[in-house]
Design a protein around this motif. Structure first.
Motif, short mmCIF file in Angstrom:
data_model
loop_
_atom_site.label_atom_id
_atom_site.label_comp_id
_atom_site.label_asym_id
_atom_site.label_seq_id
_atom_site.Cartn_x
_atom_site.Cartn_y
_atom_site.Cartn_z
N ASN A 223 -20.80 -17.58 -26.49
CA ASN A 223 -20.74 -18.25 -25.35
C ASN A 223 -20.43 -19.40 -24.81
O ASN A 223 -21.12 -20.39 -25.53
CB ASN A 223 -22.50 -17.70 -25.02
CG ASN A 223 -23.13 -18.29 -23.92
OD1 ASN A 223 -22.69 -19.24 -23.68
ND2 ASN A 223 -23.75 -17.07 -23.46
N LEU A 304 -22.71 -31.43 -16.19
CA LEU A 304 -22.29 -29.77 -17.29
C LEU A 304 -22.50 -29.01 -16.36
O LEU A 304 -23.16 -28.67 -15.16
CB LEU A 304 -23.64 -29.70 -18.17
CG LEU A 304 -23.75 -30.17 -19.31
CD1 LEU A 304 -25.37 -30.37 -19.75
CD2 LEU A 304 -22.72 -30.66 -20.08
N SER A 306 -21.50 -24.47 -15.99
CA SER A 306 -21.25 -23.13 -16.24
C SER A 306 -22.06 -22.35 -15.78
O SER A 306 -23.71 -22.71 -15.53
CB SER A 306 -21.44 -23.42 -17.49
OG SER A 306 -21.90 -22.49 -18.30
N TRP A 308 -24.60 -19.35 -13.71
CA TRP A 308 -25.54 -19.41 -12.89
C TRP A 308 -25.93 -20.43 -12.48
O TRP A 308 -26.56 -21.09 -13.63
CB TRP A 308 -26.54 -17.89 -12.86
CG TRP A 308 -27.03 -17.59 -11.83
CD1 TRP A 308 -27.91 -17.95 -11.52
CD2 TRP A 308 -26.12 -17.57 -10.77
NE1 TRP A 308 -29.24 -18.17 -10.29
CE2 TRP A 308 -28.27 -17.44 -9.94
CE3 TRP A 308 -25.46 -17.70 -9.73
CZ2 TRP A 308 -27.89 -17.02 -8.27
CZ3 TRP A 308 -25.11 -16.95 -8.24
CH2 TRP A 308 -26.72 -17.40 -8.22
N VAL A 316 -25.61 -13.48 -16.84
CA VAL A 316 -24.20 -13.45 -17.14
C VAL A 316 -24.30 -14.11 -18.66
O VAL A 316 -24.51 -15.31 -19.09
CB VAL A 316 -23.65 -13.87 -16.84
CG1 VAL A 316 -23.00 -13.16 -14.89
CG2 VAL A 316 -24.46 -15.32 -15.77
N VAL B 301 -26.74 -18.43 -23.14
CA VAL B 301 -27.39 -19.06 -21.94
C VAL B 301 -26.57 -18.67 -20.60
O VAL B 301 -24.88 -18.51 -20.66
CB VAL B 301 -26.59 -20.42 -22.04
CG1 VAL B 301 -26.61 -21.85 -21.01
CG2 VAL B 301 -27.52 -21.46 -23.28
N ASN B 302 -27.13 -18.49 -19.92
CA ASN B 302 -26.41 -17.95 -18.65
C ASN B 302 -25.99 -19.03 -17.78
O ASN B 302 -24.91 -18.55 -16.42
CB ASN B 302 -27.70 -16.97 -17.79
CG ASN B 302 -27.67 -16.51 -18.71
OD1 ASN B 302 -29.60 -16.33 -18.22
ND2 ASN B 302 -27.54 -15.65 -19.55
N GLY B 303 -26.34 -20.16 -17.34
CA GLY B 303 -26.10 -21.54 -16.62
C GLY B 303 -26.42 -22.64 -17.04
O GLY B 303 -27.74 -23.09 -17.90
N LEU B 304 -25.50 -23.63 -17.08
CA LEU B 304 -25.83 -24.85 -17.26
C LEU B 304 -25.55 -25.94 -16.02
O LEU B 304 -24.47 -25.76 -15.13
CB LEU B 304 -24.69 -25.28 -18.61
CG LEU B 304 -24.91 -24.97 -19.52
CD1 LEU B 304 -23.76 -25.50 -20.56
CD2 LEU B 304 -26.53 -25.43 -20.39
N THR B 305 -26.06 -26.28 -16.00
CA THR B 305 -25.93 -28.02 -14.28
C THR B 305 -26.92 -28.89 -15.29
O THR B 305 -27.83 -29.10 -15.29
CB THR B 305 -27.44 -27.14 -13.09
OG1 THR B 305 -26.86 -25.87 -13.14
CG2 THR B 305 -26.98 -28.10 -12.02
N LYS B 324 -30.08 -22.20 -17.69
CA LYS B 324 -30.49 -21.24 -17.34
C LYS B 324 -30.17 -20.03 -19.08
O LYS B 324 -29.17 -20.41 -19.23
CB LYS B 324 -30.28 -20.18 -16.68
CG LYS B 324 -30.69 -20.82 -15.15
CD LYS B 324 -30.12 -20.63 -13.95
CE LYS B 324 -30.44 -21.06 -12.80
NZ LYS B 324 -31.85 -20.77 -12.59
#
Lengths: 459, 459
Positions: A223, A304, A306, A308, A316, B301-305, B324
């Motif tokens: 991932n 950062l 990545s 969704w 995802v 990890v589906n998302g990083l913000t 997420k």
């Protein structure tokens, strides 16, 4: 009428002018604002001309325009002062956190709230007003003055080194003052002895070709978002020490007398935490918070991205994960050397199953450390002592002004930072503001500095 | 005439009916298609009634309608079979990637191309046709049958658990077959032994009140983006093993015979990497790629913000960083237990200088594992072997079908997935299609299954 009387008399007009200047959304980072950058440059040319400066002109660069002007009638035996500032501003996002819109300047509580009020439209206007006050009241100026205002400071001034080199002769001077800078407090001046350099980079990790279903492929392939977390975590120990091999090699550590000088300046950690809203001041062990902020190199993740990003969940396994990073460097680190150390680290620590790409951004700069006995700094300190009634603290700062390295390298001069903003004014954040009394006091300082420097003979 | 002869004779009509069903754009995710959802439900009621099913009716839920029906005249000593499927479809976007429009079904190369052809309108029609074939040729059916077709599968079935609970008595059965499912290949059947459960959550770390200047505050306070990287990295070892205390506690590890069964199914890692585009298949040590995908729990990890997301650089020290995450769970993990382990881990491993908030999302589900000797699965396997001429592979999948957990919890039954789609049929993507020979073969399977189950006596 003295220049200072003139400044008092015309303050309401100056304020209206500042508001008009702040209403131009000159966001250098956003290509959609290119026309606003041109408008801001034109505004500066017109304002310089109105103040009595000569040869005010827009100078094209590969990026955003620069504005140059001069007034050179003090005589060849008087020193020539180059004044620097910038008319571009940070992006205003997130907009919903602003009490009033960032480009609709709002006056409240003796402050003007707007993006760029403190950084640096208020600051760069100050020496122009001081010039006007001299020329309007005495018809002359005791020093020769040159102005150099750029529009790329907030994006790291990528076109400015070439521009300074191309105009090195026109910019030749005996000393440089940066009108982009901070004072310690509204009642306490400072002279800045050191600024950090900067290195900006992006790390992108890529795994699958496109985002994958996290149920069908989770556990099967790496991932990239987790791999990025692991890679970043490998760069900094839990205690805050940077663990990139060679990162600290060139650092000139604080001498005992430097640490003592820093310790003499009042510091209130509770106030610092209240200012930032952070729950604790944590960082590299062995140094006080202020030593870390002022004199130790840093590595910060600025962003950062990545997978969704929206509300709710989307299951995802992302194709890509990106970190934007800045390192703040101290003397005698060099951005190129640190960049190589980071490349080597990424090569050695990228988890299996993803590929890594490191992109070093343009706009890196060397750290600056003012040499002991610097003449222009001594003059500035004397004026600050006069106007504020207190001697300035000798401070350092974690921020970077890359252009000052360029000036040092191309013009051979170490700039003195002489600005009148303060670090609580939400620079780079929502609700940026400028204190109007400090805007006024800065005008007195520059007007008086011109007088004092006019009394000196060219070195 | 046997039921199978009837199926042969009426295939052209069945195909026309499928095309009409596919022409209804029953997109559950898009409120604009609410009337189409109602049309689709009415179509299903009419088709069930035409097939001879009784009590076919639209059942209102808080969201999209459900369709229920039954035929219960086989006698109380015969088993009752509940059949599940869904008549809603994924959104068709991006439309420009479709060769023919998604709701204008097109026949080519022995396939029907349309949104929902494979997932799940073709699939849910199959058992209805098998019912019709029996009733039309013999006037009776050897088993009692109930149908439950929903319209929210593609949006996570938010209203369905309440609906199933409200109609638990009407849905009571001896076994459940899901007509929403895949076969291994057109010439190779499968029985799905396990599906993963899911746990969805968000972790938010907060440091300073607002984004700060990375020069002025870097090194002084903890950077939430770096802290998030450190926290996430603490959850997974570089080798891929999840390092959250207790995470694996409830996992039923693969028995040697399970591993041998998996190893017997052909697997081509080069093809897998080509499919995903990932540079390598890396994960938890000690398990093959397929074992990890099918039978090991995951944390993705589906998302990083955090901080600056746009182009170029913005030198902020972010106020907030968010990840997420989804965990895919295997028997006998429970989402609540794993959620607590993650909460405990976050509490113990959040770096100093930031605060952490963990939010568990709705829509978690338990993993499913068919118990050894599951009667309905054994019957299905026997029929598949007859019709395909090959014994089914005993497979697992990393995805989750939350409705099956609801059936288990409310009705006390482990569903057998018995569908005739394939994972190359562009489910959830442009140019979705269904193989017509598999559509036909599925009808034979269900018709034969009804016969076989009618030969058994109610447990």
């Amino acid at each position: 009428m003295t220049p200072n009387d003139y400044l008092d008399a015309h303050q309401p007009r100056f304020l209206q002018e500042l508001l008009a200047f702040l209403a131009i959304p000159s966001v250098s980072a956003n290509p959609a604002h290119r026309p606003d950058m041109a408008r801001a440059a034109d505004w500066v040319v017109a304002r310089l001309t109105a103040a009595g400066a000569e040869n005010a002109r827009v100078v094209a660069t590969e990026g955003h325009p620069v504005v140059m002007a001069d007034w050179l009638h003090a005589g060849a035996d008087r020193p020539t002062v180059l004044i620097y500032g910038h008319f571009d501003v940070q992006p205003p996002e997130p907009l919903d956190l602003w009490t009033t819109p960032p480009f609709a300047p709002d006056l409240r509580d003796g402050r003007v709230y707007a993006r760029g009020a403190s950084d640096d439209k208020g600051g760069m206007l100050i020496p122009i007003l001081a010039l006007e006050a001299h020329l309007a009241t005495t018809g002359t100026l005791p020093v020769n003055v040159k102005f150099f205002f750029e529009g790329e400071e907030e994006i790291g001034s990528p076109s400015i080194p070439d521009c300074v080199r191309a105009h090195a002769e026109a910019l030749a001077a005996d000393m440089i003052f940066s009108a982009d800078g901070l004072q310690w407090a509204p009642d306490q001046p400072q002279i800045l002895e050191a600024l950090k350099g900067i290195l900006k980079l992006e790390i992108v990790l890529r795994g699958p070709r496109a985002d994958q279903h996290s149920g069908l492929h989770g556990g099967g392939i790496t991932n990239p978002a987790m791999a990025l977390a692991q890679l970043l975590a490998s760069m900094k120990a839990p205690d805050g020490r940077i663990t990139i091999a060679g990162f600290y090699d060139a650092v000139i550590d604080l001498a005992p007398e430097d640490r003592a000088a820093i310790a003499r300046i009042p510091y209130d950690e509770t106030a610092y935490l209240a200012e930032t809203g952070a729950p604790a001041a944590v960082g590299e062990p062995g140094y006080s918070t202020r030593e870390r902020l002022w004199a130790r190199p840093t590595l910060d993740v600025n962003g950062l991205t990545s997978g969704w990003q929206g509300d709710g969940s989307m299951t995802v396994l992302p194709a890509m994960a990106r970190a934007k990073i800045t390192c703040r460097l101290v003397a005698a680190q060099r951005p190129e050397t640190v960049a190589q150390a980071i490349r080597d680290h990424v090569r050695a620590h990228t988890p299996a199953g993803v590929t890594a790409e490191v992109t070093i951004s343009k706009g890196g700069s060397d750290p600056l450390l003012l040499p002991a006995g610097h003449a222009a700094a001594a003059e500035a300190a004397a004026v600050l002592t006069e106007v504020y009634g207190r001697a300035p603290y000798r401070t350092r700062v974690g921020g970077s002004i890359p252009i000052l390295s360029t000036f040092r390298d191309v013009l051979g001069l170490q700039a003195v930072v002489l600005g009148f903003s303060h670090d609580d004014e939400n620079l780079h954040a929502p609700n940026e503001f400028l204190r109007l009394d400090c805007f006024r006091r800065g005008q007195s300082v520059y007007a008086r500095l011109f007088e004092r420097l006019g009394g000196t003979v060219r070195r």
